[in-house]
Design an enzyme around this catalytic site. Structure first.
Site, PDB file in Angstrom:
ATOM      1  N   HIS A  96      42.840  44.380  35.041  1.00 26.84           N
ATOM      2  CA  HIS A  96      42.155  45.315  34.157  1.00 26.84           C
ATOM      3  C   HIS A  96      40.750  45.630  34.666  1.00 26.84           C
ATOM      4  O   HIS A  96      40.155  44.883  35.455  1.00 26.84           O
ATOM      5  CB  HIS A  96      42.084  44.743  32.733  1.00 26.84           C
ATOM      6  CG  HIS A  96      41.267  43.486  32.628  1.00 26.84           C
ATOM      7  ND1 HIS A  96      39.879  43.475  32.663  1.00 26.84           N
ATOM      8  CD2 HIS A  96      41.640  42.196  32.493  1.00 26.84           C
ATOM      9  CE1 HIS A  96      39.435  42.247  32.550  1.00 26.84           C
ATOM     10  NE2 HIS A  96      40.483  41.433  32.441  1.00 26.84           N
ATOM     11  N   GLU A 105      45.945  36.140  29.635  1.00 31.27           N
ATOM     12  CA  GLU A 105      45.067  35.369  30.508  1.00 31.27           C
ATOM     13  C   GLU A 105      45.159  33.879  30.182  1.00 31.27           C
ATOM     14  O   GLU A 105      45.617  33.478  29.102  1.00 31.27           O
ATOM     15  CB  GLU A 105      43.627  35.871  30.363  1.00 31.27           C
ATOM     16  CG  GLU A 105      42.581  35.171  31.217  1.00 31.27           C
ATOM     17  CD  GLU A 105      42.843  35.234  32.729  1.00 31.27           C
ATOM     18  OE1 GLU A 105      43.891  34.730  33.166  1.00 31.27           O
ATOM     19  OE2 GLU A 105      41.976  35.756  33.457  1.00 31.27           O
TER      20      GLU A 105
END
Length: 214
Positions: free
Chosen positions: A20, A89
Site C-alpha cells: 500500500h 499486516e
C-alpha cells in the site's frame, strides 16, 4: 506435459505484490499492524503510480487486505479485489504504534521484529511463524490461480515480505532481507520449477531514496 521430476509443470502466471501507499505512520516509521489509518496524499500518488506499472498484466485473481490503506491502494491502482483476511499486516501487539527506535530504547538492545518478535498489548500479537502460516494459505491460493494467469496481492510491508519468503521456500525470517517500500511493486514467478524473484521493490519511493544518498 510433465517436468523431468515427473510432476506437473509449474504455473506460468506472475505473482505481483503491491504494498500500500504511504500513511502517516509508515512515513514516521511507526509499526502499523491492525490500526486502520488512511493513505496520505503522497500515499495516494504512489498508489496511482503503482497502477501504471501493472497495465501489461492479465490478472485472474486480485486479493487485498481488508484495511483501508490496502483497499484504497487497490482502487487507485485500477484493480478490483477480493478481501482476504490472511493478508492483514503482522499483529504487533504491545508494539503497535511504536517505532523500532522507541522499542529498542524501551528494551535496551537492538530489537528486530523478525528475530525477537512482539509482546501482547491491546491485541495478542503474532510470531513470525503465525504470520507465515497465514501467508502460506494465500500462497497456495495464488499458485493455483497462476495456472490461468497473473495474480495480484495488495497488502502490507512485513506480511508481504514474509509471504515472499514462503513463496521462495525460504525461512520466514528471510523476509528481513527483503526491503519493501510504500507503493512498491514486486513480481515473483517460477523459473522452470524454481520459485524466483523477477522484480523486487520497484516504484517511485525507491528512486527518491536513491536520490537522497547522492
Amino acid at each position: 506435459m510433465t517436468t523431468q521430476s515427473g510432476g506437473p509443470p509449474p504455473p506460468t502466471g506472475h505473482l505481483v505484490l503491491l504494498r500500500h501507499g504511504e500513511t502517516e505512520w509508515s512515513r514516521s516509521g511507526q509499526h502499523t499492524g491492525r490500526t486502520d489509518i488512511p493513505l496520505t496524499a503522497r500515499g495516494e500518488e504512489l498508489a496511482q503510480a503503482s497502477g501504471r506499472l501493472l497495465t501489461d498484466y492479465r490478472f485472474v485473481l486480485t486479493l487485498s487486505s481488508p484495511l483501508q490503506r490496502a483497499r484504497r491502494t487497490t482502487e487507485l491502482a485500477g484493480l478490483t479485489s477480493e478481501i482476504d483476511d490472511d493478508l492483514l499486516e503482522w499483529d504487533y501487539g504491545g508494539y503497535e504504534g511504536l517505532s523500532t527506535k522507541d522499542i529498542r530504547a524501551r528494551l535496551g538492545y537492538d530489537w528486530s521484529v523478525f528475530r525477537d518478535g512482539v509482546v501482547p498489548g491491546d491485541t495478542p500479537g503474532e510470531t513470525v511463524e503465525e504470520v507465515a502460516a497465514r501467508a502460506s494459505r494465500v500462497v497456495r491460493r495464488a499458485v493455483e490461480a497462476m495456472a490461468d494467469g497473473d495474480v495480484a496481492l495488495v497488502g502490507h510491508g512485513h506480511c508481504l515480505r514474509v509471504l515472499a519468503a514462503v513463496f521462495l521456500r525460504a525461512e520466514p525470517r528471510f523476509g528481513a532481507q527483503l526491503l519493501l517500500d510504500a507503493g512498491s511493486v514486486s513480481v515473483l514467478h517460477f523459473e522452470r520449477e524454481e520459485p524466483a524473484i523477477r522484480v523486487w521493490n520497484h516504484g517511485p519511493a525507491v528512486v527518491e531514496a536513491a536520490k537522497g544518498h547522492d
